[in-house]
Design a protein around this motif. Structure first.
Motif, PDB file in Angstrom:
ATOM      1  N   VAL A   1       0.845  -1.199   0.000  1.00  0.00           N
ATOM      2  CA  VAL A   1       0.000   0.000   0.000  1.00  0.00           C
ATOM      3  C   VAL A   1       0.880   1.248   0.000  1.00  0.00           C
TER       4      VAL A   1
ATOM      5  N   THR B   1      -1.159   8.244   6.452  1.00  0.00           N
ATOM      6  CA  THR B   1      -1.850   8.626   7.676  1.00  0.00           C
ATOM      7  C   THR B   1      -1.889   7.454   8.637  1.00  0.00           C
TER       8      THR B   1
ATOM      9  N   ASP C   1      -4.263   5.866   9.518  1.00  0.00           N
ATOM     10  CA  ASP C   1      -5.210   4.830   9.107  1.00  0.00           C
ATOM     11  C   ASP C   1      -4.501   3.593   8.586  1.00  0.00           C
ATOM     12  N   MET C   2      -3.179   3.748   8.291  1.00  0.00           N
ATOM     13  CA  MET C   2      -2.408   2.573   7.891  1.00  0.00           C
ATOM     14  C   MET C   2      -2.498   1.486   8.955  1.00  0.00           C
TER      15      MET C   2
ATOM     16  N   VAL D   1      -5.033   0.813  10.768  1.00  0.00           N
ATOM     17  CA  VAL D   1      -6.316   0.120  10.592  1.00  0.00           C
ATOM     18  C   VAL D   1      -6.198  -0.900   9.465  1.00  0.00           C
ATOM     19  N   VAL D   2      -5.496  -0.506   8.387  1.00  0.00           N
ATOM     20  CA  VAL D   2      -5.305  -1.444   7.271  1.00  0.00           C
ATOM     21  C   VAL D   2      -4.524  -2.658   7.744  1.00  0.00           C
TER      22      VAL D   2
ATOM     23  N   GLY E   1      -4.226  -3.744  10.745  1.00  0.00           N
ATOM     24  CA  GLY E   1      -5.101  -4.498  11.636  1.00  0.00           C
ATOM     25  C   GLY E   1      -6.065  -5.372  10.853  1.00  0.00           C
ATOM     26  N   GLY E   2      -6.667  -4.796   9.808  1.00  0.00           N
ATOM     27  CA  GLY E   2      -7.626  -5.545   8.992  1.00  0.00           C
ATOM     28  C   GLY E   2      -6.978  -6.739   8.322  1.00  0.00           C
TER      29      GLY E   2
END
Lengths: 324, 366
Positions: free
Chosen positions: B32, B330, B332-333, B335-336, B338-339
């Motif tokens: 990513v 950001t 939010d990486m 969260v990615v 984690g997902g």
């Protein structure tokens, strides 16, 4: 504003707020009827909303946006299928993963590409789905009292994906109930061993259902970003995937009642927006949060069997193991 | 594809499989990073330096890890009873509400009582919010997954209403409570250690970290050294056999959920009582969902949960520093990652076990 006009306005926003729910609910219905539990509806709608907004902005075509949104949701649906069907993984865990993945990816990519805190640039002109005025809407408004107004305000004047969503309900209901494919999908959700014995591929049917689920989530997400709003906002699905799940449970996994539940939840939402800051005689200031929490509370009560009973497909959530 | 489960040596099962899924998840995250036009190696270096390169960074890392220990343990305890609690967010929210009410109602209590009462309030609030789905599953047969999801949303609307109408700070535009009484607030670690001659930079790391370490030990004791823990594991492994052995699956379900919710309440203790000193909207910030990744990665064992929480602490703090230097990447990486981890370590477990088994098999043969 006279009463009829008010009713028309509320019903109009009911439809607008229900469309994403309807798409996601039909999506969940297909997947769960085939025995694959899907709590990743939210994530699939979110990724579709993002992908469709990006594609519509880049190409300037709302329809290309729709296609891209569907492809994005389909990709996540196949990831879910791969984990749940091929590797017999935990379907709930996989759904959680898809929701997290979509929530993170959309913000990161949106931020990296457009630098607007995760938003996509706003869509204009043909990059958005315009409102379609149905034939005779204007004429009926002026010449047919009552019904004409409702037809013009409520039935007419939505974006193309909205009508697509309603078509999807009809197709879903028909295919699930009346076709051989639908029968097999339902059978694979109730008793996969029987389907397997009949020489039909359980995995194939389930992949089919999961793919249809992705397609429908794609339409719902696209409606949010490219028809209802003019672009993507971070976390714009805001729990609609879960409300849709609640609607599926509410409807006992049947298409027409699911449509009804989605419309009901949409109506609650529309009324909640209207009642913001309004003092009702005898009740006082209505806490909007109470109305917003209603679908969730109603689902809990229904699941507990206090009013009616929710019976999921028998094999839902169970991976199929041939040799068992 | 055979249906027989892959046989793996124990060490590979508890250490190697999670490790491989972590590495795979980080590789996906690296892709990513490449996709948004940055150098993943440079990003990793910045991330590690931000998280572990200074005493301040380590303080922040441990502060984030505190949150993940609590939410990870919450998911893990429920897992041992065969329950999937995805209601951590809602349980922590209600825990925060209960704690705020205790704090604001008991502002006259002396210092040595206020904080314990506040913490007990949080635990009780979380336990209550988790007990409801536990009770519904045990007595009414409604699946805990769906009810916890629904209750997350109910809690989210409840806190908005309460902060706006009932316990909010009068005259504030922000949805927040008034500041908690000073004697209830948990001491930051740097203040706590200063009299001992240890000089630390100011970070949000506070006494809740010690509580989290105690919770790790307590959960280990509970699950593997007590009668209740044995009952929880038995019900998790086979509810029918448990019932035959005289253990009530219904009772265990309700107790395990309540313990799980109480642990999720730790998130409110660290965030509201330890750092912000008041209750604000959205203080749970997705930590509850990351707790699922932490528990899956840690294989439900407190030692594993501790390590996984530390990893996510590094990712959170390092990610925050990284996003200063590289605005495109950001937080939010996390969260990615984690997902992807939840997907790899949880849902695609079979695939990873097979991969690991394949590699071990080749070694054994060669």
């Amino acid at each position: 504003m006279d009463l009829l006009q008010l009713v028309a306005v509320i019903l109009d926003s009911t439809i607008r707020l229900s469309i994403p729910l309807i798409c996601a609910a039909m999506a969940g219905l297909w997947s769960e009827r085939a025995g694959v539990v899907d709590i990743g509806l939210e994530g699939k709608m979110l990724i579709a909303a993002f992908a469709s907004a990006v594609a519509a902005f880049v190409t300037g075509s709302a329809w290309i946006g729709l296609g891209t949104g569907i492809l994005a949701a389909l990709a996540l649906a196949l990831v879910h299928g791969f984990a749940a069907i091929t590797w017999r993984g935990n379907q709930i865990v996989s759904g959680v993963a898809i929701n997290m993945l979509a929530a993170g990816l959309t913000v990161i990519l949106g931020n990296a590409w457009y630098g607007q805190g995760g938003r996509t640039p706003s869509l204009e002109g043909p990059a958005r789905f315009g409102e379609i005025t149905l034939p005779f809407a204007r004429w009926a408004h002026e010449n047919v009292p009552g019904l004409g107004l409702i037809y013009d305000e409520v039935v007419s004047g939505h974006g193309a994906p909205a009508y697509l969503a309603l078509l999807c309900v009809i197709v879903t209901a028909f295919v699930l109930k009346r076709t051989r494919f639908g029968l097999r999908i339902r059978a694979v959700g109730e008793n996969p061993a029987a389907v397997d014995t009949a020489g039909i591929s359980v995995a194939g049917l389930r992949y089919g259902a999961v793919a249809i689920c992705g397609l429908l989530c794609g339409i719902g997400g696209t409606y949010l970003a490219v028809a209802q709003s003019a672009g993507f906002l971070p976390h714009m699905t805001a729990g609609r995937g879960f409300i849709a799940l609640a609607a599926v449970i509410f409807a006992n996994w049947r298409p027409w009642p699911a449509l009804g539940a989605c419309l009901l939840f949409g109506l609650l939402d529309a009324v909640a927006i209207r009642l913001q800051g309004v003092t009702l005689p005898g009740i006082g200031l209505v806490p909007v949060e109470a109305i917003q929490a209603l679908p969730y509370l109603m689902t809990i009560v229904l699941l507990a069997g206090f009013i009616g009973k929710a019976t999921p497909p028998r094999a839902s959530g169970l991976p199929y193991v041939k040799e068992r | 594809m055979s249906a027989a489960p892959v046989e793996l040596p124990h060490w590979a099962d508890v250490a190697l499989v999670p490790l491989v899924s972590v590495i795979a998840a980080l590789l996906v995250a690296g892709l990513v990073v490449v996709g948004i036009g940055e150098n993943p190696l440079e990003a990793t270096a910045l991330l590690l330096r931000g998280a572990l390169g200074s005493a301040e960074g380590i303080g922040f890392t441990l502060y984030y890890a505190t949150n993940f220990i609590f939410t990870g343990l919450a998911v893990a305890v429920a897992f041992h009873a065969g329950l999937f609690n995805i209601g951590g967010e809602g349980q922590a929210t209600v825990a925060g509400i209960a704690m705020a009410i205790v704090c604001l109602a008991l502002s006259m209590l002396p210092g040595f009582l206020a904080a314990p009462f506040a913490i007990l309030g949080a635990a009780a609030g979380g336990a209550l919010w988790a007990f409801i789905p536990g009770w519904l599953q045990a007595k009414r047969g409604s699946h805990v997954v769906i009810t916890t999801i629904m209750l997350n949303f109910v809690a989210a609307t409840l806190i908005v209403y309460l902060l706006r109408e009932i316990i909010g700070k009068p005259g504030s535009m922000q949805p927040e409570t008034p500041d908690f009484p000073a004697q209830a607030v948990l001491t930051p670690m740097h203040q706590w250690l200063a009299p001992l001659g240890i000089d630390l930079p100011s970070t949000p790391l506070n006494t809740a970290f010690l509580l989290a370490l105690m919770a790790l030990a307590a959960v280990w004791l509970l699950i593997w050294r007590t009668r209740l823990g044995y009952a929880i594991r038995t019900v998790g492994a086979n509810p029918r056999a448990a019932a035959y052995a005289g253990i009530s699956p219904a009772a265990v379900t309700m107790i395990a959920m309540a313990i799980s919710g109480a642990l999720a309440g730790g998130l409110a203790v660290n965030e509201a009582l330890g750092v912000q000193h008041r209750l604000v909207l959205d203080f749970t910030a997705g930590y509850g969902f990351v707790g699922i990744a932490v528990a899956l990665m840690g294989r439900g064992h407190p030692a594993g949960v501790g390590l996984a929480a530390l990893l996510f602490g590094v990712l959170y703090q390092g990610g925050a520093e990284l996003s200063f230097d590289k605005p495109a990447i950001t937080r939010d990486m996390v969260v990615v990652i984690g997902g992807v981890l939840v997907l790899f370590a949880g849902a695609l477990d079979g695939l990873f076990r097979r991969l690991v088994a394949g590699v071990i098999g080749r070694w054994g043969a060669g």
